[in-house]
Design an enzyme around this catalytic site. Structure first.
Site, PDB file in Angstrom:
ATOM      1  N   HIS A  37      36.036  49.908  66.184  1.00  0.00           N
ATOM      2  CA  HIS A  37      37.057  48.875  65.948  1.00  0.00           C
ATOM      3  C   HIS A  37      37.595  48.957  64.518  1.00  0.00           C
ATOM      4  O   HIS A  37      38.787  48.771  64.275  1.00  0.00           O
ATOM      5  CB  HIS A  37      36.462  47.476  66.157  1.00  0.00           C
ATOM      6  CG  HIS A  37      35.999  47.199  67.552  1.00  0.00           C
ATOM      7  ND1 HIS A  37      34.676  47.041  67.885  1.00  0.00           N
ATOM      8  CD2 HIS A  37      36.701  47.054  68.704  1.00  0.00           C
ATOM      9  CE1 HIS A  37      34.576  46.796  69.180  1.00  0.00           C
ATOM     10  NE2 HIS A  37      35.785  46.805  69.702  1.00  0.00           N
ATOM     11  N   GLN A  61      39.574  39.959  83.157  1.00  0.00           N
ATOM     12  CA  GLN A  61      39.378  41.399  83.371  1.00  0.00           C
ATOM     13  C   GLN A  61      37.969  41.752  83.817  1.00  0.00           C
ATOM     14  O   GLN A  61      37.639  42.916  83.974  1.00  0.00           O
ATOM     15  CB  GLN A  61      39.769  42.196  82.125  1.00  0.00           C
ATOM     16  CG  GLN A  61      38.815  42.068  80.947  1.00  0.00           C
ATOM     17  CD  GLN A  61      39.392  42.720  79.709  1.00  0.00           C
ATOM     18  OE1 GLN A  61      40.304  42.199  79.080  1.00  0.00           O
ATOM     19  NE2 GLN A  61      38.868  43.881  79.322  1.00  0.00           N
ATOM     20  N   GLY A 147      41.582  52.187  71.253  1.00  0.00           N
ATOM     21  CA  GLY A 147      40.643  53.301  71.167  1.00  0.00           C
ATOM     22  C   GLY A 147      40.665  54.142  72.435  1.00  0.00           C
ATOM     23  O   GLY A 147      40.697  53.618  73.556  1.00  0.00           O
ATOM     24  N   SER A 185      30.298  51.640  71.388  1.00  0.00           N
ATOM     25  CA  SER A 185      30.749  50.643  72.341  1.00  0.00           C
ATOM     26  C   SER A 185      30.029  49.339  72.047  1.00  0.00           C
ATOM     27  O   SER A 185      28.857  49.351  71.649  1.00  0.00           O
ATOM     28  CB  SER A 185      30.393  51.103  73.765  1.00  0.00           C
ATOM     29  OG  SER A 185      30.449  50.009  74.663  1.00  0.00           O
ATOM     30  N   ARG A 187      28.916  47.446  74.130  1.00  0.00           N
ATOM     31  CA  ARG A 187      27.819  47.292  75.093  1.00  0.00           C
ATOM     32  C   ARG A 187      26.545  48.007  74.658  1.00  0.00           C
ATOM     33  O   ARG A 187      25.474  47.740  75.216  1.00  0.00           O
ATOM     34  CB  ARG A 187      28.239  47.829  76.467  1.00  0.00           C
ATOM     35  CG  ARG A 187      29.329  47.002  77.116  1.00  0.00           C
ATOM     36  CD  ARG A 187      29.834  47.709  78.372  1.00  0.00           C
ATOM     37  NE  ARG A 187      31.137  47.199  78.768  1.00  0.00           N
ATOM     38  CZ  ARG A 187      31.345  46.215  79.628  1.00  0.00           C
ATOM     39  NH1 ARG A 187      30.319  45.629  80.193  1.00  0.00           N
ATOM     40  NH2 ARG A 187      32.562  45.820  79.926  1.00  0.00           N
TER      41      ARG A 187
HETATM   42  O1  PAF Z   1      39.346  47.135  75.135  1.00  0.00           O
HETATM   43  C1  PAF Z   1      39.084  45.917  75.065  1.00  0.00           C
HETATM   44  O2  PAF Z   1      38.248  45.460  74.291  1.00  0.00           O
HETATM   45  C2  PAF Z   1      39.831  44.957  75.988  1.00  0.00           C
HETATM   46  O3  PAF Z   1      40.036  45.511  77.243  1.00  0.00           O
HETATM   47  C3  PAF Z   1      41.136  44.436  75.398  1.00  0.00           C
HETATM   48  C4  PAF Z   1      42.160  45.542  75.186  1.00  0.00           C
HETATM   49  C5  PAF Z   1      40.865  43.742  74.070  1.00  0.00           C
HETATM   50  C6  PAF Z   1      41.781  43.403  76.342  1.00  0.00           C
HETATM   51  O4  PAF Z   1      40.929  42.322  76.566  1.00  0.00           O
END
Ligand code: PAF
Length: 280
Positions: A37, A61, A147, A185, A187
Site C-alpha cells: 500500500h 464485495q 496494486g 497482502s 490477509r
Molecule cells: O483492493 C482492495 O483493497 C479493494 O478491493 C478496494 C479496491 C479498496 C475496493 O474495496
C-alpha cells in the site's frame, strides 16, 4: 494528515484544492496496510500534489460473511503508518453514508469477470466496482493507484473507467513480495506460523510456470503447479490457471499471440491468498 469521515466533507475539501489547481492522487484500500500500500502512496506522491488514501472494508464485495468478519482491521497502526509516510488525506467513511446517494449503474465486464475471482467469488467484482465508483465520485481523482497483485481487479477497474468515461489516469503498481517471495497482502497476518512458513510455495509454483512456459503444455504446467502447492499440509488450490492477460480468458497452447499470465488462488487453512505472474 487530515482525517475526514463524511463523504460530502471530503468532496468539498478536495474541490477547494482542485480550484487551486492541485492535482489529486488517490489509492483506495481496505486497511491492514503494508509496504505494498505504501508503494501506492509513494507513487501518488510522485505523480500528484495531494495524496488521498481511503480505508473502508467494503461489505458489498464479500460474498462470504465469515471472510468479512475476519478481515484484519488495524486502524491505529494504519493511521500511524500513513502519518509517518506523509499521506495528506485519509478518508474513513462508514457504509451508510458512503452508499447513501448511490446512483444505479449498469456495467458489463464480459469475459473479464467470468473466470478466476469472478467465478470463485460471485458478486465480488460488482461490489468492487460499486465502491470504487462511489469513492471516485467523492474524491474525483486525477490519478488513481492500484496494486497488480489483484490483477483481475485492475482489469475490471480499467474497464469500469472506460465504460463510465471517467477522466482520470490509472496506475498499476507492481506486486511487492516478502523476502521469501510471498506476495504482500493484508490477509498474510492471519496465517499461523506453519502456514506462513509454507506460503512461498505459491510464488515458487508461479515461477515454475514461468520457467516452463513454452516447453510444457499448459495443462501440464497447471497440474504440476497445483500439486506442488498441495504437497504443503493444509494447502488447497482454488485455481491455478494460465490466461491471456488482456481478456482474462483461459489460455490454450494454440494461443500464440496472447499475453500469458498465471493466476492463482490458494487456501492456506481458511486464509485465501491470491497471486499472479506474467509468463514473459
Ligand atoms: O483492493 C482492495 O483493497 C479493494 O478491493 C478496494 C479496491 C479498496 C475496493 O474495496
Amino acid at each position: 494528515m487530515l482525517i475526514i469521515h463524511h463523504p460530502d466533507e471530503l468532496s468539498d475539501y478536495l474541490l477547494r484544492l482542485k480550484i487551486q489547481q492541485k492535482s489529486i492522487g488517490f489509492f483506495p484500500t481496505m486497511g491492514a496496510l503494508h509496504a505494498g500500500h505504501i508503494s501506492l502512496l509513494h507513487a501518488a506522491q510522485k505523480a500528484t500534489d495531494t495524496s488521498v488514501c481511503s480505508i473502508f472494508v467494503n461489505p458489498t464485495q464479500f460474498n462470504n460473511p465469515d471472510d468479512l468478519a475476519k478481515y484484519p482491521r488495524t486502524l491505529e497502526a494504519d493511521i500511524a503508518l500513513l502519518e509517518k509516510e506523509g499521506c495528506d488525506v485519509l478518508f474513513l467513511p462508514n457504509a451508510e453514508e458512503l452508499y447513501a446517494n448511490e446512483k444505479p449503474m449498469s456495467l458489463d465486464f464480459g469475459g473479464l469477470a467470468t473466470y478466476f475471482e469472478g467465478a470463485s467469488r460471485p458478486g465480488h467484482f460488482d461490489g468492487v466496482a460499486r465502491v470504487v465508483r462511489l469513492l471516485f465520485d467523492y474524491v474525483n481523482p486525477d490519478h488513481a493507484f492500484f496494486g497488480l497483485k489483484d490483477f483481475q481487479q485492475c482489469m475490471i477497474i480499467r474497464s469500469m473507467i472506460e465504460q463510465l468515461g471517467l477522466n482520470l489516469k490509472l496506475h498499476f503498481e507492481p506486486t511487492l513480495r516478502e523476502s521469501d517471495g510471498l506476495a504482500m497482502s493484508s490477509r498474510n497476518i492471519r496465517l499461523e506460523s506453519a502456514l506462513r512458513n509454507s506460503a512461498p510455495v505459491i510464488y515458487k509454483a508461479l515461477t515454475f510456470a514461468q520457467a516452463s512456459f513454452g516447453s510444457l503444455p499448459i495443462h501440464e504446467i497447471e497440474a504440476q503447479a497445483k500439486s506442488m502447492i498441495e504437497r504443503e499440509p493444509n494447502y488447497k488450490v482454488d485455481y491455478f490457471q494460465l490466461a491471456d492477460a488482456r481478456t482474462l480468458e483461459p489460455l490454450n497452447d494454440e494461443d500464440k499471440n496472447a499475453e500469458p499470465v498465471a493466476l492463482a488462488a490458494v487456501f492456506a487453512g481458511d486464509v485465501r491468498l491470491i497471486d499472479n505472474l506474467l509468463m514473459k
